[in-house]
Design a protein around this motif. Structure first.
Motif, PDB file in Angstrom:
ATOM      1  N   LEU A  24       0.834  -1.200   0.000  1.00 39.72           N
ATOM      2  CA  LEU A  24       0.000   0.000   0.000  1.00 39.72           C
ATOM      3  C   LEU A  24       0.872   1.255   0.000  1.00 39.72           C
ATOM      4  O   LEU A  24       0.533   2.267  -0.610  1.00 39.72           O
ATOM      5  N   LEU A  25       2.011   1.151   0.651  1.00 37.79           N
ATOM      6  CA  LEU A  25       2.931   2.293   0.693  1.00 37.79           C
ATOM      7  C   LEU A  25       3.459   2.603  -0.713  1.00 37.79           C
ATOM      8  O   LEU A  25       3.455   3.753  -1.158  1.00 37.79           O
ATOM      9  N   ALA A  28       0.837   4.152  -2.604  1.00 38.51           N
ATOM     10  CA  ALA A  28       0.659   5.551  -2.231  1.00 38.51           C
ATOM     11  C   ALA A  28       1.649   6.433  -2.989  1.00 38.51           C
ATOM     12  O   ALA A  28       1.292   7.503  -3.482  1.00 38.51           O
ATOM     13  N   TRP A  32       0.710   9.296  -5.575  1.00 40.24           N
ATOM     14  CA  TRP A  32       1.243  10.633  -5.357  1.00 40.24           C
ATOM     15  C   TRP A  32       1.953  11.146  -6.618  1.00 40.24           C
ATOM     16  O   TRP A  32       1.804  12.298  -7.013  1.00 40.24           O
ATOM     17  N   SER A  37      -4.919  12.059  -4.838  1.00 45.18           N
ATOM     18  CA  SER A  37      -4.933  12.121  -3.377  1.00 45.18           C
ATOM     19  C   SER A  37      -4.904  10.700  -2.853  1.00 45.18           C
ATOM     20  O   SER A  37      -5.763   9.888  -3.194  1.00 45.18           O
ATOM     21  N   VAL A  38      -3.899  10.424  -2.047  1.00 51.19           N
ATOM     22  CA  VAL A  38      -3.723   9.054  -1.576  1.00 51.19           C
ATOM     23  C   VAL A  38      -4.941   8.590  -0.781  1.00 51.19           C
ATOM     24  O   VAL A  38      -5.480   7.501  -1.003  1.00 51.19           O
ATOM     25  N   LEU A  39      -5.382   9.460   0.112  1.00 50.99           N
ATOM     26  CA  LEU A  39      -6.485   9.074   0.983  1.00 50.99           C
ATOM     27  C   LEU A  39      -7.759   8.799   0.191  1.00 50.99           C
ATOM     28  O   LEU A  39      -8.391   7.754   0.336  1.00 50.99           O
ATOM     29  N   THR A  41      -8.035   8.118  -2.915  1.00 45.82           N
ATOM     30  CA  THR A  41      -7.881   6.967  -3.792  1.00 45.82           C
ATOM     31  C   THR A  41      -8.107   5.673  -3.021  1.00 45.82           C
ATOM     32  O   THR A  41      -8.843   4.793  -3.477  1.00 45.82           O
ATOM     33  N   TYR A  42      -7.505   5.589  -1.837  1.00 45.45           N
ATOM     34  CA  TYR A  42      -7.686   4.363  -1.058  1.00 45.45           C
ATOM     35  C   TYR A  42      -9.115   4.231  -0.541  1.00 45.45           C
ATOM     36  O   TYR A  42      -9.641   3.131  -0.437  1.00 45.45           O
TER      37      TYR A  42
END
Lengths: 356, 499, 305
Positions: A24-25, A28, A32, A37-39, A41-42
């Protein structure tokens, strides 16, 4: 003694969890870099996978073929054979199931059973062929299973493009539509999830029990762990290899069978290659360290990443390929830590100079 | 003093392999290092060769302190090592194998012609004939060893460490080697010989250092000592003859007739018309220098290798050409010679390792009887005093001795009429050894037929009722326990005549 | 397109063989240091993509190829780190690398070019075709040998160069020693890991060139998964050629020729399925006759017997 088990289970869980986090990192970072937006998107990914009952069942539907493929691959890996031929086995399974469902006479139940048997047989025999080439001619199983994938895919493609092509159909390379009586029942009204999911779970449990509690399962595990030890103990490698390749291929064949009976209701060219079910199955197996129950969890995880990716693409600027980036980095992290017992078996070679 | 090692200690976790070892070597000296398996000989030499770092202690050469962090450092300081398992490249030529690491160059290219000439000159200088252009794979073992020595000399070694140099050699080759060592030492090369063959050591070296349990138990001049003193230094106790109950052997259980296993093309047969019987209630020991057909014999009487000629019968049943499974069905239990290669699966649990080969008695209708299995395993762990965390511990986590006890427990538990015990106590401590020997003798009293294959003569002499000696794939002689002596067996092992 | 066999068939063989040969040489180098490089496919795919990307960024094919070499080189070092340093199973890592390449190229295709499936830019210039002076004027031979991209010629030059490197130089000798008996090489003080990393890195660069030939030489576009299993065929060519550069060249030529023939057969409106299947079937048949070397058999199997 029981308590000790828990810590080993915890350890077994720790590695995949760490891998998921790292995956997930990396995801991210990828999000990015494309300015998403990472948040968000997740969030979208979660919604796409499990955001509603509909999405959840779609995710599980997608997981069905992955689970079957993963179980098949797990079995082969457990026996020590690098069967990368799940795709070809799946394709022939699907094609055979479609043909049986179309042409076997009788009521729906008979057709359905015939389709399942045909699918397992076709996948199993195609896989056994690779096993036979190994035992008989010592041909590298990894390479033959890979090559047989291409052959199966092209051969099936030929069959549905020419002799078995739907008469008067839309023109695509596909067989005729199956009769409604052989369609797998849906588990919930209006949802895509079909009875194949239940079968997959049951088979996963059976496979886990088989490996743990039966003599054949024991022999398979020992053969994979140390083939010389198995030979010493009277395990017949050739026969057991053919058997485990047969079972492995039959499970992959079931993946194709249930795609035909539960989702597409016909065989369509590339219906299994394009979504990459077989490779997802292999990934799930690697992720779960060839543990059947773990493979189910890993398969659902991968399916969730994939359906989640579609959600991401629908609702954000980030493309759905983000999920393949996460999947592959995840598997890379796991593989870095995997030390299957078969890696360090080159000792014998070092002694070559010694015994002339 | 050319070389001094002072107070060398090496610990691996809780295990101490070397403890305060002092060792010295003079120029042109042949110094032997003897001890039983696991006494710490190899560890000490690996430290000297830079393959291991000592936990404590110092190494001096010509009075200056050295530290070897890798073999390259040791090589640069003039130390060379001939490993027990040769470090050769089979598909390369002899010259290539000798010059590797310091190849003659013309620009970037490897001047193979110059290499061959260099090797020729070297072999003439030291009187060790080799054909520079031959492929190593095609050279006999004796020549391969010669190549190893030349390689080390070519690296400029003044000290040559040889690990069990005679283990795989024929008697002629051994004789040649010992002469060559003598000649080279006269030319100023020093040798450290790691060995457990006392007679060879007494013949060829000037000083002998004995190690036991990682400590030096004595350094003596060869001319002032004898085999008896050395062996008591090695084992730390006088050899006691175990009290064996008198048994009258019964029916033949294993019957081997004219068994031949062919070697590769043009090579001598690995087993040559071997015939013998093992009867109920007797232990037949097989002695021999390793590599004289023991492994092939073991594989032939367990079904792991096809035999080319001959017959094998087990409990009156012809099992020639059958699978290992059928051999086991006919009543075979087998303690294998290599417990990790053949005898266990390191990644699997103690329980899983305990089941192998005897699934039938642990299952019903193809289903494993888990509670019965756990019960039995717990019994074994208790009766053989196997130290393990739990029954679910990975077998790889057991120490060598405990692993061996588990294997012995497994193979003795089922009361099969025939037991093969191959190197049953290799690398295990005294306690485990006694447990294992007792188990074997007990089976003998229960009318079991036991074939014992061991490279430890003391073990063979202690347990056997009859002793067969294998030499170059043939049975070179048979002795009864009463008439056998270590000397007599040694002569037969070396291809000599029975007196 | 009247006859099945004519001279232009040989010309197209040379063209299709180049990527195969380049990747297979990389595979051979890895095999010689005891690493079974299943990641050729993924590295080639990454090479194809980054070559296009480089061309898009710099507008210069030379820089594009360099860019591809750097990118795939990094990927190769990752493969090396995992399989050499961390001792992970090279096959598992290689498989994972292939996934990573598929995912990353598809993701980047969208992220950078904003398209899916394939990227094509009419204005983009691919690799030049070199006419070889003198040779191009010879009838037949000129048609076959002249007018290829520099990478085609480079592939054969590299094959010859590697043959020299392996069998004539000290470096090659030590490289082969590492693959032949790694314990012995270590005990001699040969820096085994350096050779292994070197071989893996070189295979990455060779795969980058192979990919560039695919995306800038034969066509000027990138399509998702455009390597279509060529990396695996290259792996087989490596085995068939016994990991010697000349042998690998011969086996790559065989596969390239089969590929060219199957493309030709399509012109005769035979179902393309069978013609496309042919190289795979032939590979299996060929494997039947050429026993692979023991070290490849070792690494390809999970057991040792």
């Amino acid at each position: 003694m029981r308590r000790l088990n828990w810590s080993t289970y915890a350890q077994a869980l720790l590695m995949p969890l760490a891998a998921i986090l790292l995956g997930l990192l990396v995801g991210a970072i990828a999000i990015w870099t494309v300015g998403g937006s990472v948040l968000t998107t997740y969030q979208e990914m979660w919604k796409g996978a499990f955001g509603s009952f509909y999405f959840t069942t779609s995710t599980l539907t997608r997981a069905v073929p992955i689970i079957f493929a993963a179980l098949g691959v797990s079995l082969a890996f457990r026996a020590g054979f690098f069967n990368l031929g799940a795709e070809g086995q799946m394709i022939f399974g699907a094609l055979a199931a479609a043909l049986a469902a179309l042409y076997v006479p009788g009521p729906g139940v008979v057709k359905m059973l015939a389709a399942i048997v045909a699918g397992m047989l076709a996948g199993g025999l195609w896989s056994t062929l690779a096993g036979w080439l190994d035992t008989k001619f010592r041909m590298n199983l990894l390479i033959t299973t890979l090559l047989l994938n291409y052959i199966a895919s092209l051969f099936a493609g030929y069959l549905v493009a020419f002799p078995l092509k739907e008469k008067g159909g839309s023109g695509g390379a596909q067989t005729a539509m199956l009769d409604k009586s052989v369609w797998m029942p849906k588990l919930f009204d209006g949802m895509t999830l079909h009875a194949g999911f239940i079968v997959a779970i049951v088979i996963a449990v059976l496979l886990a029990l088989f490996l743990r509690y039966t003599t054949k399962g024991y022999e398979i595990r020992m053969l994979g762990s140390n083939p010389l030890f198995a030979a010493y103990g009277g395990v017949n490698r050739g026969r057991l290899m053919l058997m485990s390749m047969m079972m492995s291929g039959a499970l992959a064949g079931l993946a194709g069978t249930f795609e035909v009976l539960g989702t597409q209701y016909r065989y369509i060219d590339n219906m299994l290659s394009t979504p990459g079910y077989a490779w997802s199955g292999i990934m799930a197996t690697l992720l779960a360290g060839s543990n059947p129950i773990g493979s189910v969890a890993a398969a659902i995880l991968l399916a969730a990443l994939q359906t989640g990716g579609m959600g991401v693409e629908r609702n954000t600027e980030v493309p759905l390929e983000i999920s393949s980036v996460i999947q592959s980095s995840l598997i890379l992290f796991v593989s870095a830590r995997i030390t299957f017992s078969f890696i360090k078996r080159k000792k014998a070679r070092a002694a070559d100079g010694h015994s002339a | 003093m050319l070389l001094q090692m002072k107070g060398i200690t090496k610990r691996y976790g809780s295990l101490t392999a070397n403890s305060g070892v002092d060792f010295s070597l003079e120029a042109g000296e042949v110094h032997a290092l003897v001890g039983e398996n696991g006494a710490g000989k190899s560890t000490l030499m690996r430290i000297l060769y830079g393959e291991e770092q000592p936990s404590e202690g110092r190494i001096y050469m010509n009075g200056t302190e050295q530290s070897f962090s890798s073999p390259s450092d040791a090589i640069a300081a003039g130390i060379g090592m001939v490993h027990q398992h040769f470090m050769l490249f089979p598909s390369f030529t002899v010259a290539e194998n000798i010059v590797i690491g310091r190849e003659p160059k013309a620009g970037v290219t490897f001047d193979r012609k110059a290499a061959a000439e260099q090797v020729k000159a070297l072999s003439e200088k030291y009187g060790m004939p080799v054909d520079p252009w031959a492929k190593v794979a095609e050279c006999p073992v004796g020549v391969q060893q010669r190549i190893e020595i030349l390689k080390v000399l070519n690296q400029g070694a003044k000290i040559v460490i040889m690990d069990e140099p005679t283990g795989a050699l024929t008697p002629l080759e051994v004789e040649w080697l010992l002469k060559a060592i003598k000649r080279l030492s006269e030319q100023g090369i020093s040798f450290i010989l790691i060995s457990h063959k006392l007679h060879e050591v007494l013949d060829s070296s000037e000083r002998i250092t004995v190690l036991r349990d990682g400590r030096v138990t004595g350094t003596v001049r060869a001319k002032d000592t004898d085999a008896l003193q050395l062996s008591s230094l090695m084992v730390g106790r006088e050899l006691v003859k175990l009290e064996k109950k008198h048994m009258v052997p019964g029916q033949p259980i294993l019957d081997v007739q004219q068994v031949t296993v062919r070697g590769g093309k043009g090579a001598k047969p690995l087993l040559d018309q071997v015939s013998f019987q093992v009867r109920a209630g007797e232990i037949v020991g097989v002695a021999g220098v390793s590599g004289n057909g023991q492994s092939e014999l073991l594989q032939a009487v367990t079904g792991l290798r096809r035999i080319d000629v001959g017959k094998v019968a087990l409990s009156g049943q012809d099992v020639t050409g059958r699978s290992p499974f059928q051999f086991r069905e006919a009543g075979l239990a087998h303690i294998p010679e290599d417990r990790y290669m053949w005898g266990s699966a390191k990644e699997e649990s103690v329980t899983d390792n305990g089941l192998m080969g005897h699934l039938r008695s642990f299952s019903k209708g193809g289903i494993l009887r888990k509670s019965q299995i756990r019960q039995t395993m717990a019994d074994w762990v208790r009766s053989f005093n196997i130290k393990t965390g739990s029954l679910d511990t990975k077998a790889g986590h057991l120490s060598g001795g405990n692993m061996q006890k588990l294997i012995v427990a497994r193979e003795m538990a089922h009361g099969t009429p025939f037991v093969i015990a191959a190197e049953p106590t290799r690398g295990v401590d005294i306690g485990a050894m006694e447990t294992i020997h007792e188990a074997l003798l007990k089976r003998r009293e229960e009318q079991g037929a036991i074939l014992l294959v061991s490279s430890e003569l003391t073990e063979i002499l202690k347990l056997s009722d009859r002793i067969l000696v294998l030499f170059e794939g043939r049975i070179a002689g048979e002795l009864t326990a009463e008439e056998a002596t270590e000397e007599q067996i040694s002569i037969l092992m070396a291809g000599g005549e029975q007196r | 397109m009247d006859t099945l066999l004519d001279w232009s068939l040989l010309s197209s063989t040379l063209r299709t063989v180049a990527p195969l040969l380049l990747a297979a040489l990389g595979g051979a180098l890895c095999a010689r240091v005891g690493i079974f490089n299943v990641a050729l496919e993924g590295m080639m795919l990454t090479g194809a993509f980054t070559a296009i990307l480089g061309n898009y960024l710099f507008g210069n094919v030379l820089l594009a190829i360099l860019f591809a070499c750097v990118c795939v080189g990094v990927l190769a070092l990752l493969f090396g780190y995992l399989s050499i340093q961390l001792q992970a199973n090279a096959i598992v890592v290689g498989t994972a690398m292939n996934f990573l390449a598929t995912g990353l190229t598809a993701f980047s295709l969208f992220a950078i070019f904003g398209v899916k499936g394939q990227y094509y830019d009419q204005t983009m210039k691919g690799l030049p075709k070199w006419d070889i002076p003198l040779i191009k004027d010879i009838p037949v031979v000129g048609d076959v040998l002249s007018g290829h991209t520099p990478l085609v010629y480079l592939a054969f030059v590299l094959a010859a160069g590697l043959q020299y490197l392996m069998f004539r130089t000290v470096m090659g000798f030590r490289l082969m020693a590492v693959g032949e008996n790694i314990t012995a090489a270590k005990s001699l003080g040969i820096r085994v890991r350096r050779y292994q990393y070197g071989a893996v890195l070189a295979s990455g660069i060779l795969c980058a060139l192979a990919g560039a030939q695919l995306s800038l030489g034969q066509v000027t576009l990138f399509a998702e998964n455009m390597t279509a299993g060529r990396g695996f065929i290259a792996l087989v060519a490596t085995m068939l050629g016994q990991s010697s550069p000349l042998g690998v060249t011969a086996s790559s030529l065989l596969f390239g020729f089969m590929d060219a023939i199957s493309i030709r057969l399509q012109g005769f409106s035979l179902p393309t399925h069978f013609t496309m299947m042919l190289p795979y079937v032939i590979t299996i048949v060929v494997m039947l006759f050429f026993k692979d070397k023991s070290y490849l058999r070792q690494s390809g199997r999970m057991d040792s017997k």
